[in-house]
Design an enzyme around this catalytic site. Structure first.
Site, PDB file in Angstrom:
ATOM      1  N   GLY A   8       8.910   9.871   5.080  1.00 32.07           N
ATOM      2  CA  GLY A   8       8.798  10.070   6.472  1.00 32.07           C
ATOM      3  C   GLY A   8       9.150  10.929   7.498  1.00 32.07           C
ATOM      4  O   GLY A   8      10.221  10.335   8.816  1.00 32.07           O
ATOM      5  N   GLY A  11       8.214  10.975  10.632  1.00 41.86           N
ATOM      6  CA  GLY A  11       8.824   9.721  11.881  1.00 41.86           C
ATOM      7  C   GLY A  11       9.861   9.826  12.612  1.00 41.86           C
ATOM      8  O   GLY A  11      10.032  11.640  12.475  1.00 41.86           O
ATOM      9  N   GLN A  12      10.602  10.103  13.479  1.00 41.38           N
ATOM     10  CA  GLN A  12      12.048  10.155  14.565  1.00 41.38           C
ATOM     11  C   GLN A  12      13.033  10.904  13.545  1.00 41.38           C
ATOM     12  O   GLN A  12      12.772  12.558  14.699  1.00 41.38           O
ATOM     13  CB  GLN A  12      12.587   9.524  15.220  1.00 41.38           C
ATOM     14  CG  GLN A  12      13.412   9.276  15.740  1.00 41.38           C
ATOM     15  CD  GLN A  12      14.804   8.574  16.856  1.00 41.38           C
ATOM     16  OE1 GLN A  12      14.878   7.818  15.504  1.00 41.38           O
ATOM     17  NE2 GLN A  12      15.402   8.470  17.723  1.00 41.38           N
ATOM     18  N   TYR A 142      14.918  -5.798   7.323  1.00 43.42           N
ATOM     19  CA  TYR A 142      16.314  -4.085   7.323  1.00 43.42           C
ATOM     20  C   TYR A 142      17.238  -4.311   6.238  1.00 43.42           C
ATOM     21  O   TYR A 142      17.396  -2.885   5.307  1.00 43.42           O
ATOM     22  CB  TYR A 142      15.568  -3.751   8.424  1.00 43.42           C
ATOM     23  CG  TYR A 142      15.757  -2.407   8.814  1.00 43.42           C
ATOM     24  CD1 TYR A 142      15.731  -1.401   8.040  1.00 43.42           C
ATOM     25  CD2 TYR A 142      16.885  -1.572   9.694  1.00 43.42           C
ATOM     26  CE1 TYR A 142      15.924   0.182   7.713  1.00 43.42           C
ATOM     27  CE2 TYR A 142      17.427  -0.545   9.972  1.00 43.42           C
ATOM     28  CZ  TYR A 142      17.125   0.052   9.410  1.00 43.42           C
ATOM     29  OH  TYR A 142      17.392   1.469  10.051  1.00 43.42           O
ATOM     30  N   LYS A 146      18.447  -1.879   2.714  1.00 45.08           N
ATOM     31  CA  LYS A 146      20.362  -1.213   3.337  1.00 45.08           C
ATOM     32  C   LYS A 146      20.957  -1.443   2.217  1.00 45.08           C
ATOM     33  O   LYS A 146      21.466  -0.385   1.395  1.00 45.08           O
ATOM     34  CB  LYS A 146      20.099  -0.515   4.622  1.00 45.08           C
ATOM     35  CG  LYS A 146      18.606  -0.190   5.496  1.00 45.08           C
ATOM     36  CD  LYS A 146      18.855   1.227   5.135  1.00 45.08           C
ATOM     37  CE  LYS A 146      17.438   1.842   6.039  1.00 45.08           C
ATOM     38  NZ  LYS A 146      16.949   2.868   4.667  1.00 45.08           N
ATOM     39  N   ILE A 172      19.380   6.309  16.498  1.00 47.77           N
ATOM     40  CA  ILE A 172      19.886   7.974  16.458  1.00 47.77           C
ATOM     41  C   ILE A 172      18.570   8.443  18.501  1.00 47.77           C
ATOM     42  O   ILE A 172      17.580   7.608  18.271  1.00 47.77           O
ATOM     43  CB  ILE A 172      19.201   8.857  15.566  1.00 47.77           C
ATOM     44  CG1 ILE A 172      19.580   8.452  14.525  1.00 47.77           C
ATOM     45  CG2 ILE A 172      18.767  10.069  15.817  1.00 47.77           C
ATOM     46  CD1 ILE A 172      20.525   9.259  14.053  1.00 47.77           C
TER      47      ILE A 172
HETATM   48  C1  AKB Z   1      17.157   0.420  13.919  1.00 49.18           C
HETATM   49  O1  AKB Z   1      17.007  -0.024  15.335  1.00 49.18           O
HETATM   50  O2  AKB Z   1      16.278  -0.379  13.604  1.00 49.18           O
HETATM   51  C2  AKB Z   1      17.477   1.987  13.987  1.00 49.18           C
HETATM   52  C3  AKB Z   1      18.255   1.644  13.187  1.00 49.18           C
HETATM   53  C4  AKB Z   1      20.592   1.117  13.566  1.00 49.18           C
HETATM   54  O3  AKB Z   1      18.527   1.550  11.575  1.00 49.18           O
HETATM   55  N1  AKB Z   1      17.280   2.154  14.620  1.00 49.18           N
END
Ligand code: AKB
Length: 315
Positions: A8, A11-12, A142, A146, A172
């Site tokens: 990754g 990415g950012q 997501y 996690k 971030i």
């Molecule tokens: C998102 O907004 O999905 C990410 C995170 C908070 O993991 N920046």
């Protein structure tokens, strides 16, 4: 000397973590692994490569080819993109991580560092000063990946003795690469639009509080955790790290101190429900105690630095 791979990497977080690691360990010792997009000129100052992390054989081949002992496994489909394509989020986030851990166990790798997120929490979690250990039950794909990732990493540590470490990043904010597909992306976009157009339409409501962190603190957090003596760690893949919390309205006010004519309006979309299911602030005393975590930036100092850096970049 460590030989590091960062997935990754384009990415950012990756596009700033790779240069920071190269500064510490030497350009040739940090391999930036991307996927479809092209690496920036800065990343091309050292080895760059690409692989599908969901293809275990190819992933393992790259790790062997570059003689890697330490893996920063950053690649992830974020919250908003994950809601548009849950199958892709499961495949990349879960199968990619499972492959990384299996490769780590089999070779073995010395260490794997894998970010989790505030998305690992859900609507039943206490939202203020969220404890390190609490109800999680996220409602996004997501977030599901996690939590599962945190549990899986902890499992590999306990079962196989693999040194896996992870921390729950808040949103971030950074000036190098734009985030993509997250719910906290507005907090970066707002600075670009403030400089370019003097106005911004926010996709969250004005009073939506979320935990946030400026990139220099995020880099320090992940690199400090990676180097913490293992004997000091009682936790492994699930550290809360806090820096600041603010709402879009408060962020706009901090921008107005530098750009008085800046205007903000609000058109909340599907990302509002995601933000409403996440903590407003985190109790990070566990990270402070176990590996000395302490952030430097608050909203005012971050806004000043972001506007200066972006003004240079986009002029
Ligand atoms: C998102 O907004 O999905 C990410 C995170 C908070 O993991 N920046």
């Amino acid at each position: 000397m460590r030989k590091i791979m960062v997935t990754g990497a384009f990415g950012q977080i990756g596009s700033e973590l790779v240069p920071a690691l190269r500064k510490k360990y030497g350009n040739e010792n940090v391999v930036a692994i991307g996927h479809k997009s092209k690496p920036s000129e800065k990343l091309m100052e050292g080895p760059c490569d690409s692989v599908e992390v969901t293809d275990k054989k190819a992933f393992e081949g790259k790790i062997k080819e570059h003689g890697i002992d330490t893996l920063y496994h950053l690649v992830s489909i974020l919250s908003a993109s994950g809601e548009k394509n849950p199958g892709l989020a499961w495949n990349v986030n879960m199968n990619g991580l499972y492959n990384a851990l299996e490769i780590g166990r089999e070779l073995p790798l010395e260490r794997i560092i894998m970010p989790s997120s505030i998305a690992a929490f859900g609507p039943e979690t206490p939202r203020d000063n969220t404890p390190n250990e609490t109800i999680q039950r996220p409602t996004t794909m997501y977030g599901v990946t996690k939590v599962a990732g945190e549990l899986l990493g902890n499992y590999y540590f306990k079962k196989f003795g693999l040194d896996v470490r992870g921390l729950r990043f808040p949103g971030i904010i950074s000036s190098e690469a734009l985030p993509g597909g997250g719910t906290t992306d507005y907090a970066v976009e707002i600075y670009y639009e403030a400089l370019k157009k003097k106005s911004y339409t926010c996709f969250l409501k004005p009073d939506t509080y979320l935990p946030m962190m400026y990139m220099p603190d995020a880099l320090k957090a992940i690199m400090d955790l990676a180097q913490a003596p293992i004997s000091k760690l009682k936790h492994h893949c699930d550290f809360n790290v806090n820096a600041m919390s603010f709402s879009p309205k408060e962020q706009a006010e901090s921008i107005k101190k530098h750009i008085p004519e800046f205007m903000i309006d609000y058109k909340p979309d599907f990302r509002q429900a995601i933000a409403d299911s996440w903590p407003k602030s985190l109790d990070d005393s566990t990270a402070r105690r176990e590996w000395g975590w302490k952030p430097k930036y608050d909203l005012a100092s971050m806004t000043k630095d972001m506007l200066e850096k972006l003004a240079e970049k986009i002029k």
